[in-house]
Enzyme design. Structure first.
Site, short mmCIF file in Angstrom:
data_model
loop_
_atom_site.label_atom_id
_atom_site.label_comp_id
_atom_site.label_asym_id
_atom_site.label_seq_id
_atom_site.Cartn_x
_atom_site.Cartn_y
_atom_site.Cartn_z
N ASN A 22 40.48 -33.13 -34.97
CA ASN A 22 40.43 -32.15 -33.31
C ASN A 22 41.60 -31.56 -34.34
O ASN A 22 42.67 -31.48 -34.01
CB ASN A 22 40.83 -33.02 -32.41
CG ASN A 22 40.58 -32.20 -31.22
OD1 ASN A 22 41.04 -32.48 -30.22
ND2 ASN A 22 39.68 -31.40 -31.83
N GLN A 69 39.69 -26.08 -30.37
CA GLN A 69 40.86 -24.95 -29.25
C GLN A 69 42.00 -24.25 -30.01
O GLN A 69 42.07 -24.69 -31.56
CB GLN A 69 40.70 -25.97 -28.50
CG GLN A 69 40.92 -26.72 -27.87
CD GLN A 69 39.83 -28.30 -27.77
OE1 GLN A 69 40.05 -28.68 -28.59
NE2 GLN A 69 38.54 -28.31 -27.56
N ASN A 98 38.49 -23.93 -25.49
CA ASN A 98 38.16 -23.81 -25.99
C ASN A 98 37.57 -23.23 -27.45
O ASN A 98 38.12 -21.72 -26.98
CB ASN A 98 36.69 -24.67 -25.28
CG ASN A 98 36.79 -25.77 -24.58
OD1 ASN A 98 38.15 -26.72 -24.98
ND2 ASN A 98 36.28 -25.86 -23.27
N GLY A 129 44.92 -32.69 -25.10
CA GLY A 129 45.42 -34.72 -25.44
C GLY A 129 45.91 -34.13 -27.16
O GLY A 129 46.98 -34.14 -27.45
N ASN A 130 44.79 -33.93 -27.17
CA ASN A 130 45.32 -34.44 -29.50
C ASN A 130 46.41 -32.95 -29.85
O ASN A 130 47.24 -32.50 -30.30
CB ASN A 130 44.43 -34.32 -30.10
CG ASN A 130 43.36 -35.32 -30.04
OD1 ASN A 130 44.47 -36.47 -30.02
ND2 ASN A 130 42.47 -35.18 -30.25
N ASN A 146 41.64 -32.56 -16.81
CA ASN A 146 40.00 -31.98 -17.57
C ASN A 146 39.15 -32.94 -17.46
O ASN A 146 39.12 -34.34 -16.62
CB ASN A 146 40.29 -31.15 -18.76
CG ASN A 146 40.64 -32.06 -19.41
OD1 ASN A 146 40.51 -33.27 -18.71
ND2 ASN A 146 40.40 -32.34 -21.13
N HIS A 165 35.49 -35.84 -16.71
CA HIS A 165 35.55 -36.64 -18.26
C HIS A 165 34.32 -37.35 -18.02
O HIS A 165 34.19 -37.77 -16.33
CB HIS A 165 36.32 -37.10 -18.62
CG HIS A 165 37.20 -36.56 -19.60
ND1 HIS A 165 36.84 -36.57 -21.09
CD2 HIS A 165 38.29 -36.04 -19.84
CE1 HIS A 165 37.70 -36.06 -21.67
NE2 HIS A 165 38.96 -35.24 -20.40
N ASN A 189 33.56 -32.88 -20.22
CA ASN A 189 33.29 -33.90 -21.49
C ASN A 189 32.70 -34.62 -21.15
O ASN A 189 32.85 -35.74 -20.30
CB ASN A 189 35.18 -34.09 -21.96
CG ASN A 189 35.94 -32.33 -21.83
OD1 ASN A 189 35.50 -31.90 -22.89
ND2 ASN A 189 36.06 -32.18 -20.79
N ARG A 218 32.77 -30.52 -23.35
CA ARG A 218 33.10 -28.91 -23.51
C ARG A 218 33.11 -28.22 -24.00
O ARG A 218 34.40 -28.34 -24.22
CB ARG A 218 34.01 -29.00 -22.05
CG ARG A 218 33.48 -28.26 -21.06
CD ARG A 218 34.54 -28.03 -19.56
NE ARG A 218 35.54 -28.06 -19.08
CZ ARG A 218 36.86 -28.20 -18.77
NH1 ARG A 218 36.04 -27.88 -17.34
NH2 ARG A 218 37.44 -28.52 -17.99
N CYS A 221 38.95 -36.66 -28.93
CA CYS A 221 38.76 -36.27 -27.59
C CYS A 221 40.36 -37.13 -27.57
O CYS A 221 40.00 -37.96 -26.89
CB CYS A 221 37.81 -35.57 -27.20
SG CYS A 221 38.00 -35.23 -25.11
N1 LIG Z 1 37.42 -29.79 -24.54
C1 LIG Z 1 38.07 -29.79 -23.84
C2 LIG Z 1 39.45 -29.07 -24.00
C3 LIG Z 1 40.20 -29.74 -25.39
C4 LIG Z 1 40.00 -31.60 -24.55
C5 LIG Z 1 40.29 -32.52 -26.38
N2 LIG Z 1 40.56 -31.10 -27.08
C6 LIG Z 1 41.53 -33.29 -26.21
O1 LIG Z 1 42.17 -33.36 -27.29
O2 LIG Z 1 41.87 -34.08 -25.02
C7 LIG Z 1 37.52 -29.85 -22.14
O3 LIG Z 1 37.36 -28.54 -22.06
O4 LIG Z 1 38.12 -29.66 -21.38
#
Ligand SMILES: N[C@H](CCC[C@H](N)C(=O)O)C(=O)O
Length: 277
Positions: free
Chosen positions: A13, A46, A66, A76-77, A159, A161, A193, A212, A220
């Site tokens: 990621n 991101q 994003n 998180g990552n 966020n 899920h 997500n 998302r 993720c």
């Molecule tokens: N696409 C996610 C944000 C990045 C989350 C993901 N890259 C992670 O490692 O948590 C969202 O729209 O809430």
């Protein structure tokens, strides 16, 4: 005007990390999309901004965008890469770094083994971005997505899920078909997500995530937390779970409701660069 950036990744990621403390940064959604574009820009899932603190008792503010240009609450990552970045850049000396996000403050712990542990906060089951959860606390929901009723869990890690349990081969899971449909389902007014989880045993799952604002990513972090929490609420997982994603494995720990989720994994710096903006 030249802008310095650092390309980083957490289990594939990938991120463009920008120091907005020592540089004056103003980026609109179109500029974010251009930076994230894998053909006309740098390319990433991101864009992460490192900013001066906004919340009390935090050392930095951590902003997440994003690839589609939307600003979101949590990543998180990206949090693990954020910790590695501020340490490598000499912006932080401590091993424990508290940062503010749009979803509140989180704690980042740089470990002697080079991995980073993040206290991702307490999962939320009745947040504004998933009003459905406000109606019922049942951890599983039937959702008619087209002709198929799906069993689905929903939780916010800051966020939103959605999590589906997949019984057969995860490689065959309809990620590209159902991911975008659930991402935009009216049940999730701010989008979602979408995690496709396959339980291996009580301490291990495999996971693919349609993110998302991005699409399917190699990993993720918040998605791994969300899937573990839902699996645990369904009575199928223990409090320490290895989550295997296409890009690698995260350790997710969660004692249970009311407790924070801890995520541990790698953070890698790929290259530094400059770009005209
Ligand atoms: N696409 C996610 C944000 C990045 C989350 C993901 N890259 C992670 O490692 O948590 C969202 O729209 O809430």
């Amino acid at each position: 005007m030249r802008m310095r950036f650092t390309k980083m990744q957490g289990l594939g990621n990938d991120f463009v990390v920008i120091d907005a403390i020592r540089q004056r940064i103003e980026l609109d959604a179109e500029q974010i999309r251009q930076l994230a574009d894998r053909h006309f820009g740098i390319g990433c899932d991101q864009v992460l901004l490192v900013e001066p603190p906004r919340l009390p008792e935090t050392a930095f503010h951590y902003r997440i965008f994003n690839a589609d240009g939307t600003e979101v609450e949590q990543c998180g990552n990206g949090a693990r890469c954020f910790a590695r970045y501020v340490r490598d850049e000499g912006l932080a000396e401590a091993d424990l770094i508290r940062v503010g996000t749009a979803a509140g403050a989180i704690s980042l712990q740089l470990r002697a083994d080079g991995q980073v542990s993040v206290d991702m906060g307490v999962p939320r089951f009745a947040p504004a971005e998933i009003p459905l959860l406000a109606r019922s606390r049942a951890p599983a929901y039937d959702l008619g997505a087209g002709c198929r009723a799906l069993r689905i869990g929903a939780v916010s890690m800051g966020n939103p899920h959605a999590v589906l349990s997949v019984s057969d081969d995860l490689e065959q899971a309809p990620v590209a078909e159902l991911g975008p449909r659930i991402e935009r389902d009216p049940l999730f007014p701010r989008g979602a997500n979408v995690g496709f989880m396959q339980r291996q045993h009580a301490a291990a799952i495999r996971l693919r995530v349609w993110e998302r604002g991005v699409g399917e990513t190699l990993a993720c972090g918040t998605g791994a937390c969300a899937a573990m929490v839902i699996g645990r609420l369904w009575g199928e997982l223990e409090e320490r779970v290895e989550v295997s994603l296409p890009g690698g494995t995260l350790l997710i720990e969660w004692p249970g409701e009311g407790s924070p989720v801890t995520m541990t994994g790698p953070a890698t710096r790929v290259f530094d660069g400059e770009i005209d903006r």
